[in-house]
Design an enzyme around this catalytic site. Structure first.
Site, PDB file in Angstrom:
ATOM      1  N   SER A  11      -0.423  65.288  72.179  1.00 57.28           N
ATOM      2  CA  SER A  11      -1.064  65.125  73.318  1.00 57.28           C
ATOM      3  C   SER A  11       0.750  65.813  74.251  1.00 57.28           C
ATOM      4  O   SER A  11       1.459  64.891  73.778  1.00 57.28           O
ATOM      5  CB  SER A  11      -1.683  63.698  73.935  1.00 57.28           C
ATOM      6  OG  SER A  11      -1.933  63.763  75.383  1.00 57.28           O
TER       7      SER A  11
ATOM      8  N   TYR B 212      -0.600  55.180  74.595  1.00 57.25           N
ATOM      9  CA  TYR B 212      -1.463  55.889  73.332  1.00 57.25           C
ATOM     10  C   TYR B 212      -0.129  57.246  73.955  1.00 57.25           C
ATOM     11  O   TYR B 212       0.256  57.898  73.210  1.00 57.25           O
ATOM     12  CB  TYR B 212      -2.187  56.879  74.374  1.00 57.25           C
ATOM     13  CG  TYR B 212      -2.822  57.550  74.457  1.00 57.25           C
ATOM     14  CD1 TYR B 212      -3.798  59.109  73.238  1.00 57.25           C
ATOM     15  CD2 TYR B 212      -2.227  59.272  75.560  1.00 57.25           C
ATOM     16  CE1 TYR B 212      -4.379  60.068  73.011  1.00 57.25           C
ATOM     17  CE2 TYR B 212      -2.577  60.620  74.755  1.00 57.25           C
ATOM     18  CZ  TYR B 212      -3.492  60.578  73.803  1.00 57.25           C
ATOM     19  OH  TYR B 212      -3.992  61.755  73.868  1.00 57.25           O
ATOM     20  N   ALA B 213       0.546  57.447  75.043  1.00 61.78           N
ATOM     21  CA  ALA B 213       1.595  58.495  75.430  1.00 61.78           C
ATOM     22  C   ALA B 213       2.837  57.871  74.596  1.00 61.78           C
ATOM     23  O   ALA B 213       3.466  58.627  73.528  1.00 61.78           O
ATOM     24  CB  ALA B 213       2.237  58.526  76.857  1.00 61.78           C
ATOM     25  N   ALA B 214       3.295  56.808  74.112  1.00 61.79           N
ATOM     26  CA  ALA B 214       4.413  56.778  73.284  1.00 61.79           C
ATOM     27  C   ALA B 214       3.768  56.777  71.361  1.00 61.79           C
ATOM     28  O   ALA B 214       4.540  57.693  70.247  1.00 61.79           O
ATOM     29  CB  ALA B 214       4.318  55.672  73.080  1.00 61.79           C
ATOM     30  N   SER B 215       2.917  56.594  71.881  1.00 58.44           N
ATOM     31  CA  SER B 215       2.291  56.523  70.124  1.00 58.44           C
ATOM     32  C   SER B 215       2.585  58.001  69.299  1.00 58.44           C
ATOM     33  O   SER B 215       2.392  58.878  68.565  1.00 58.44           O
ATOM     34  CB  SER B 215       0.377  56.493  70.098  1.00 58.44           C
ATOM     35  OG  SER B 215       0.719  54.966  70.236  1.00 58.44           O
ATOM     36  N   LYS B 216       1.470  58.964  70.600  1.00 56.32           N
ATOM     37  CA  LYS B 216       1.995  60.309  70.188  1.00 56.32           C
ATOM     38  C   LYS B 216       2.765  61.416  70.569  1.00 56.32           C
ATOM     39  O   LYS B 216       3.376  62.387  69.330  1.00 56.32           O
ATOM     40  CB  LYS B 216       1.035  60.865  71.314  1.00 56.32           C
ATOM     41  CG  LYS B 216      -0.055  61.091  71.631  1.00 56.32           C
ATOM     42  CD  LYS B 216      -1.378  61.505  70.020  1.00 56.32           C
ATOM     43  CE  LYS B 216      -2.774  61.442  70.498  1.00 56.32           C
ATOM     44  NZ  LYS B 216      -3.066  61.502  68.964  1.00 56.32           N
TER      45      LYS B 216
ATOM     46  N   ILE C 163      -9.110  68.245  77.590  1.00 59.18           N
ATOM     47  CA  ILE C 163     -10.035  69.596  76.973  1.00 59.18           C
ATOM     48  C   ILE C 163     -10.760  69.016  77.423  1.00 59.18           C
ATOM     49  O   ILE C 163     -11.174  67.337  77.542  1.00 59.18           O
ATOM     50  CB  ILE C 163      -9.396  69.242  75.689  1.00 59.18           C
ATOM     51  CG1 ILE C 163      -8.098  69.651  75.189  1.00 59.18           C
ATOM     52  CG2 ILE C 163     -10.654  70.073  74.779  1.00 59.18           C
ATOM     53  CD1 ILE C 163      -7.453  70.790  75.314  1.00 59.18           C
TER      54      ILE C 163
ATOM     55  N   THR D 142     -14.187  67.924  77.128  1.00 59.49           N
ATOM     56  CA  THR D 142     -14.799  67.414  75.529  1.00 59.49           C
ATOM     57  C   THR D 142     -16.006  66.399  76.125  1.00 59.49           C
ATOM     58  O   THR D 142     -16.070  65.919  77.205  1.00 59.49           O
ATOM     59  CB  THR D 142     -13.807  65.960  75.113  1.00 59.49           C
ATOM     60  OG1 THR D 142     -13.987  65.217  75.894  1.00 59.49           O
ATOM     61  CG2 THR D 142     -12.945  67.139  73.595  1.00 59.49           C
TER      62      THR D 142
END
Length: 263
Positions: free
Chosen positions: A142, A156-160, A189, A191
Site C-alpha cells: 500500500s 496497517y501502514a506499519a504492516s505494509k 482503489i 472497490t
C-alpha cells in the site's frame, strides 16, 4: 474499461490468489482465469454468487496458521504445484484515535492480516517453486507504507511497510533460484469497500461526489482526478507474473494516480 486479453497467456499456469472474492483480488482472479490460468482462490467465507468459470474456491482464514496450512494442502491436491502466488488479503479495522488508541490485539490482528499471513503462506509454498526452479510471488502492499495515516490506520501502514521490506529480502534470497518476488502498492482503489465508505461519508457530506472528493483530499489529492480501478491493479499484476516481465524482481510498483508526491 477494456484491456487486451492476451488470450491463453497463462495457459498451463497454476495460480493461487488469496482474497479473490471481491475488490482487487476478484479482478486479479478474473484476469488470470480469462488468460488460461488454473486458479485457486480463497476467503474466510464461501461466496454465494461467484461468477468466474473454472475457478476453484477454498474456505480458509490465512490470518491463522491453520488457515495457511489448509491452503498449502489444497494447492498440492487441487493444483499439483504452483507457478503464481498473489497475496491480496489485507485491510484495516482498527479504531480511530491515533497510536495510543490501539490495543495489543489491534496490532496482532493487523499484523496477521497484512504481513504474517503472507509470510506463512510463502513459507509453505516456496519449497514447491524451488523444486521446479521457477515461480512468481506478488504481495499487495500500500502507498501507506510511505504515507502513514496515523489517525485510524497506523498499524496497517506499519504492516505494509514491513511487507514491502520482507518482499525485498525474499527476492534477494530466492531470485537466484528462479523465483521472482515483487510488490504492488495501490493507492485509493474504488472497490466495494471503498464504495461503502463513500456512501457512509455521503450521508454527512450531502452527495457521493462531495464524499469522494473529501476522501481524495484526505490523501493529499489524486492528480488524475479519480481513484484507481481494481481492473487496473489486475492488469499490472498480470504483467508482473507474466514472461513479459521476466527480469523484474525485488521491485515495488505504485499504482495510485500520482498520489505519492515524492520520487
Amino acid at each position: 474499461m477494456n484491456f487486451t486479453s492476451y488470450e491463453n497467456e497463462f495457459q498451463g499456469k497454476r495460480a493461487l490468489v488469496t482474497g479473490g472474492t471481491k475488490g482487487m483480488g476478484y479482478a486479479i482472479v478474473k484476469r488470470l482465469a480469462q488468460a488460461g490460468a488454473k486458479v485457486l482462490t480463497t476467503a474466510r467465507t464461501i461466496p454465494t454468487n461467484y461468477d468466474i468459470p473454472g475457478v476453484q474456491f477454498i474456505q480458509a482464514d490465512i490470518t491463522k496458521p491453520e488457515g495457511t496450512a489448509v491452503l498449502v494442502e489444497a494447492v498440492k491436491e487441487k493444483l499439483g504445484g504452483i507457478d503464481i502466488l498473489i497475496n491480496t488479503v489485507g485491510g484495516a479495522s482498527t479504531p480511530p484515535g491515533g497510536a495510543l488508541a490501539l490495543t495489543e490485539e489491534d496490532w496482532l490482528e493487523t499484523l496477521n492480516m497484512n504481513l504474517l499471513g503472507s509470510v506463512r503462506l510463502d513459507k509453505g509454498l516456496l519449497p514447491m517453486m524451488v523444486d521446479q526452479g521457477k515461480g512468481v510471488i506478488i504481495h499487495i502492499s500500500s502507498i501507506q507504507r510511505k504515507l502513514p495515516l496515523y489517525e485510524t490506520t497506523l498499524a496497517y501502514a506499519a504492516s505494509k511497510a514491513a511487507l514491502t521490506n520482507y518482499s525485498k529480502g525474499l527476492s534477494k534470497e530466492f531470485s537466484p533460484k528462479g523465483i521472482r518476488v515483487n510488490t504492488i502498492a495501490p493507492g485509493f482503489i474504488q472497490t466495494e469497500a471503498a464504495d461503502r465508505m463513500i456512501d457512509r461519508i455521503a450521508t454527512v457530506a450531502g452527495s457521493r461526489e462531495t464524499a469522494l472528493q473529501e476522501l481524495m483530499n484526505s490523501l493529499g489529492g489524486i492528480p488524475i482526478g479519480r481513484p484507481g480501478l481494481p481492473e487496473e491493479v489486475a492488469e499490472l499484476a498480470a504483467f508482473l507474473v507474466s514472461e513479459r516481465s521476466a527480469s523484474i524482481t525485488g521491485s515495488e510498483y505504485t499504482i495510485d494516480g500520482g498520489t505519492v508526491p515524492t520520487v
